[in-house]
Motif scaffolding. Structure first.
Motif, mmCIF file in Angstrom:
data_model
loop_
_atom_site.group_PDB
_atom_site.id
_atom_site.type_symbol
_atom_site.label_atom_id
_atom_site.label_comp_id
_atom_site.label_asym_id
_atom_site.label_seq_id
_atom_site.Cartn_x
_atom_site.Cartn_y
_atom_site.Cartn_z
ATOM 1 N N ALA A 98 7.818 -37.469 5.015
ATOM 2 C CA ALA A 98 7.399 -38.021 6.292
ATOM 3 C C ALA A 98 7.193 -36.921 7.330
ATOM 4 N N SER A 99 7.897 -35.795 7.167
ATOM 5 C CA SER A 99 7.762 -34.690 8.122
ATOM 6 C C SER A 99 6.862 -33.572 7.611
ATOM 7 N N ALA A 100 6.825 -33.363 6.291
ATOM 8 C CA ALA A 100 5.977 -32.317 5.696
ATOM 9 C C ALA A 100 5.882 -32.571 4.202
ATOM 10 N N PRO A 101 4.759 -32.251 3.575
ATOM 11 C CA PRO A 101 4.617 -32.494 2.135
ATOM 12 C C PRO A 101 5.660 -31.708 1.336
ATOM 13 N N LEU A 102 6.076 -32.297 0.224
ATOM 14 C CA LEU A 102 6.975 -31.604 -0.701
ATOM 15 C C LEU A 102 6.144 -30.825 -1.711
ATOM 16 N N ARG A 103 6.461 -29.574 -1.866
ATOM 17 C CA ARG A 103 5.791 -28.772 -2.888
ATOM 18 C C ARG A 103 6.472 -28.971 -4.233
ATOM 19 N N ASN A 104 5.692 -28.875 -5.277
ATOM 20 C CA ASN A 104 6.227 -28.911 -6.640
ATOM 21 C C ASN A 104 6.049 -27.509 -7.205
ATOM 22 N N ARG A 105 7.045 -26.664 -6.992
ATOM 23 C CA ARG A 105 6.893 -25.249 -7.350
ATOM 24 C C ARG A 105 6.702 -25.026 -8.844
ATOM 25 N N PRO A 106 7.420 -25.710 -9.731
ATOM 26 C CA PRO A 106 7.132 -25.508 -11.165
ATOM 27 C C PRO A 106 5.679 -25.817 -11.514
ATOM 28 N N ALA A 107 5.141 -26.907 -10.934
ATOM 29 C CA ALA A 107 3.739 -27.238 -11.211
ATOM 30 C C ALA A 107 2.808 -26.195 -10.594
ATOM 31 N N ASP A 108 3.173 -25.742 -9.376
ATOM 32 C CA ASP A 108 2.370 -24.689 -8.731
ATOM 33 C C ASP A 108 2.337 -23.431 -9.584
ATOM 34 N N LEU A 109 3.519 -23.042 -10.074
ATOM 35 C CA LEU A 109 3.598 -21.827 -10.893
ATOM 36 C C LEU A 109 2.795 -21.970 -12.176
ATOM 37 N N LYS A 110 2.827 -23.168 -12.764
ATOM 38 C CA LYS A 110 2.059 -23.390 -13.990
ATOM 39 C C LYS A 110 0.570 -23.283 -13.713
ATOM 40 N N ARG A 111 0.123 -23.917 -12.606
ATOM 41 C CA ARG A 111 -1.298 -23.831 -12.252
ATOM 42 C C ARG A 111 -1.699 -22.386 -11.967
ATOM 43 N N GLU A 112 -0.821 -21.647 -11.274
ATOM 44 C CA GLU A 112 -1.137 -20.252 -10.972
ATOM 45 C C GLU A 112 -1.211 -19.420 -12.245
ATOM 46 N N ALA A 113 -0.308 -19.690 -13.198
ATOM 47 C CA ALA A 113 -0.333 -18.941 -14.453
ATOM 48 C C ALA A 113 -1.634 -19.187 -15.208
ATOM 49 N N VAL A 114 -2.078 -20.458 -15.223
ATOM 50 C CA VAL A 114 -3.342 -20.784 -15.887
ATOM 51 C C VAL A 114 -4.502 -20.082 -15.182
ATOM 52 N N ALA A 115 -4.470 -20.096 -13.841
ATOM 53 C CA ALA A 115 -5.540 -19.455 -13.074
ATOM 54 C C ALA A 115 -5.527 -17.938 -13.270
ATOM 55 N N ARG A 116 -4.324 -17.332 -13.336
ATOM 56 C CA ARG A 116 -4.247 -15.879 -13.587
ATOM 57 C C ARG A 116 -4.814 -15.540 -14.957
ATOM 58 N N ASP A 117 -4.507 -16.371 -15.949
ATOM 59 C CA ASP A 117 -5.066 -16.136 -17.292
ATOM 60 C C ASP A 117 -6.587 -16.196 -17.261
ATOM 61 N N ASP A 139 -3.045 -3.798 -14.672
ATOM 62 C CA ASP A 139 -1.585 -3.881 -14.756
ATOM 63 C C ASP A 139 -0.961 -3.766 -13.370
ATOM 64 N N GLY A 140 -1.502 -2.877 -12.546
ATOM 65 C CA GLY A 140 -0.998 -2.744 -11.182
ATOM 66 C C GLY A 140 -1.200 -4.019 -10.372
ATOM 67 N N LEU A 141 -2.349 -4.690 -10.552
ATOM 68 C CA LEU A 141 -2.593 -5.950 -9.853
ATOM 69 C C LEU A 141 -1.616 -7.029 -10.279
ATOM 70 N N THR A 148 -1.786 -12.874 -8.200
ATOM 71 C CA THR A 148 -1.331 -14.175 -7.690
ATOM 72 C C THR A 148 -1.986 -14.476 -6.354
ATOM 73 N N ARG A 149 -2.087 -13.471 -5.480
ATOM 74 C CA ARG A 149 -2.740 -13.685 -4.186
ATOM 75 C C ARG A 149 -4.225 -13.983 -4.370
ATOM 76 N N THR A 153 -5.782 -17.476 -2.908
ATOM 77 C CA THR A 153 -6.831 -17.448 -1.878
ATOM 78 C C THR A 153 -8.193 -17.881 -2.412
ATOM 79 N N GLY A 154 -8.309 -18.003 -3.735
ATOM 80 C CA GLY A 154 -9.570 -18.427 -4.314
ATOM 81 C C GLY A 154 -10.639 -17.357 -4.313
ATOM 82 N N LEU A 155 -10.255 -16.090 -4.218
ATOM 83 C CA LEU A 155 -11.233 -15.009 -4.241
ATOM 84 C C LEU A 155 -11.995 -15.022 -5.568
ATOM 85 N N PRO A 156 -13.320 -14.972 -5.555
ATOM 86 C CA PRO A 156 -14.087 -14.950 -6.812
ATOM 87 C C PRO A 156 -13.950 -13.595 -7.516
#
Length: 413
Positions: A98-117, A139-141, A148-149, A153-156
């Motif tokens: 009611a005050s702010a959306p709840l994040r689902n960090r495990p799901a976020d991390l999974k989506r980020e891992a898929v996007a990083r791949d 490797d440095g990135l 992850t950034r 940010t959706g950078l192409p």
């Protein structure tokens, strides 16, 4: 007076619970836990140094007395959820959202891992993917969180790979290159894409990220991009030439024994030909300055790269390379020998000038520490071996007497 725990409805609606002193820290801790676990209610949260308001809230939730002297109080989230449903008809997650959306960090991390791949898959299809520098860059990135950034940010990232695939360029103005590769003349002028490409080029050239505009220009030019044809310059002494206004300038400066700077813009005004059969190339202006003072107009044609050769340097030397021998040297450090190796490969008539182990070793005893990644010295394998063994860098200024003597001999001939 008997302590009264919170009863359902005592403090009004659920929407303002987050503002009530007894609930504020408890709901903040509950939010952290739910976001961390993906909404699981089987965890326990603990409040350190609880206030009386917080203690009474927890007594009301659990139905168990808690001492006023307790330094820590714990409560299960399932109990908090059950209490809120009974009191307000809303569960814990409903109250928090009611005050702010709840994040689902495990799901976020999974989506980020898929996007990083997916980003890495694009990167591994790049033209330079088999090179060591490219692997080190990626490797440095990964290690510092840049990938992850990029994902967040959706950078192409495919645009970064497209730019690198098109490099090295053929001494092309940067806006023209960016328009050709990315359909945007300003794509490499600023922003995260520019930073990622510049970081990759630094890894490619085995150098640190530039800390000022001049070093950044040199880094871009090392892969054939020209940010500014007026800033790209070459320092010369006694280099006679024919071809338009610049040819006359160079010839007149040669007759007077006066050093001069020429910009890439000037070099492109008219076709230029150097009218000499030998050109010496040094790295540091101190060599050219000393040669001017000692020999003046008797110095043979001398070009100073001032570090990494600019596009202006290469444009001038191309006007000589068809006929003239280019005697090339750099500092005895890993960057210097890498630049020398690149020059010998670039110019068919280039030969090393005072770039052997015999030149290095007499001055290496008190040189500065040799830093960076070792590279080969194919024109003299013993030079690289000596540098690795000694671990010392030797700047050109340490060989000044020998260099001036070589120039005197060549000028007299």
């Amino acid at each position: 007076m008997t302590e009264q725990p919170e009863r359902p409805g005592d403090h009004g609606g659920s929407t303002n619970l987050v503002e009530q002193p007894g609930w504020r820290r408890l709901l903040t801790a509950a939010r952290r836990s739910l976001e961390r676990t993906g909404g699981r209610l089987d965890a326990t949260v603990t409040l350190a140094a609880p206030t009386d308001d917080e203690r009474l809230v927890i007594i009301g939730i659990t139905g168990t007395h808690r001492s006023a002297t307790a330094s820590r109080l714990s409560v299960r989230l399932a109990e908090v959820d059950e209490h809120l449903r009974a009191a307000h008809g809303l569960g814990l997650a409903d109250v928090l959202t009611a005050s702010a959306p709840l994040r689902n960090r495990p799901a976020d991390l999974k989506r980020e891992a898929v996007a990083r791949d997916a980003v890495l898959a694009v990167a591994h299809d790049g033209r330079h993917a088999s090179t060591t520098w490219y692997a080190e860059w990626l490797d440095g990135l990964r290690r510092d969180g840049t990938l992850t950034r990029v994902v967040r940010t959706g950078l192409p990232f495919q645009d970064v790979v497209r730019v690198l695939d098109a490099l090295p360029a053929a001494d092309e103005p940067m806006p023209v290159f960016a328009d050709r590769v990315l359909d945007d003349t300003k794509a490499l002028t600023e922003g995260p894409l520019r930073g990622l490409v510049l970081r990759a080029v630094a890894a490619w050239q085995q150098t640190a990220l530039p800390v000022d505009g001049e070093r950044e220009r040199a880094l871009w030019e090392s892969v054939g991009l020209v940010p500014d044809d007026l800033a790209s310059q070459v320092l010369v002494l006694n280099v006679p030439a024919t071809g338009g206004l610049v040819g006359r300038w160079l010839t007149e400066a040669t007759q007077a024994g006066v050093p001069t700077r020429v910009t890439l813009h000037q070099l492109r005004l008219a076709p230029l030909t150097l009218t000499c059969d030998e050109v010496f190339v040094c790295e540091n202006p101190a060599v050219l300055r000393a040669a001017t003072a000692a020999l003046g107009a008797q110095v043979p044609p001398l070009v100073c790269t001032e570090g990494v050769p600019s596009v202006a340097v290469h444009t001038l030397l191309r006007a000589a390379s068809r006929a003239a021998v280019i005697r090339w040297r750099n500092d005895f450090d890993w960057t210097g020998v890498r630049l020398t190796a690149a020059a010998l490969q670039r110019y068919p008539r280039a030969v090393p000038w005072r770039m052997t182990a015999a030149d290095y070793l007499p001055a290496a005893g008190t040189g500065t520490a040799l830093l960076g990644t070792p590279v080969g010295t194919p024109w003299d394998e013993s030079l690289g071996e000596s540098m690795r063994r000694t671990g010392r860098a030797v700047m050109e200024e340490r060989l000044l007497d020998q260099l001036i003597a070589d120039l005197r001999t060549a000028g007299a001939g």
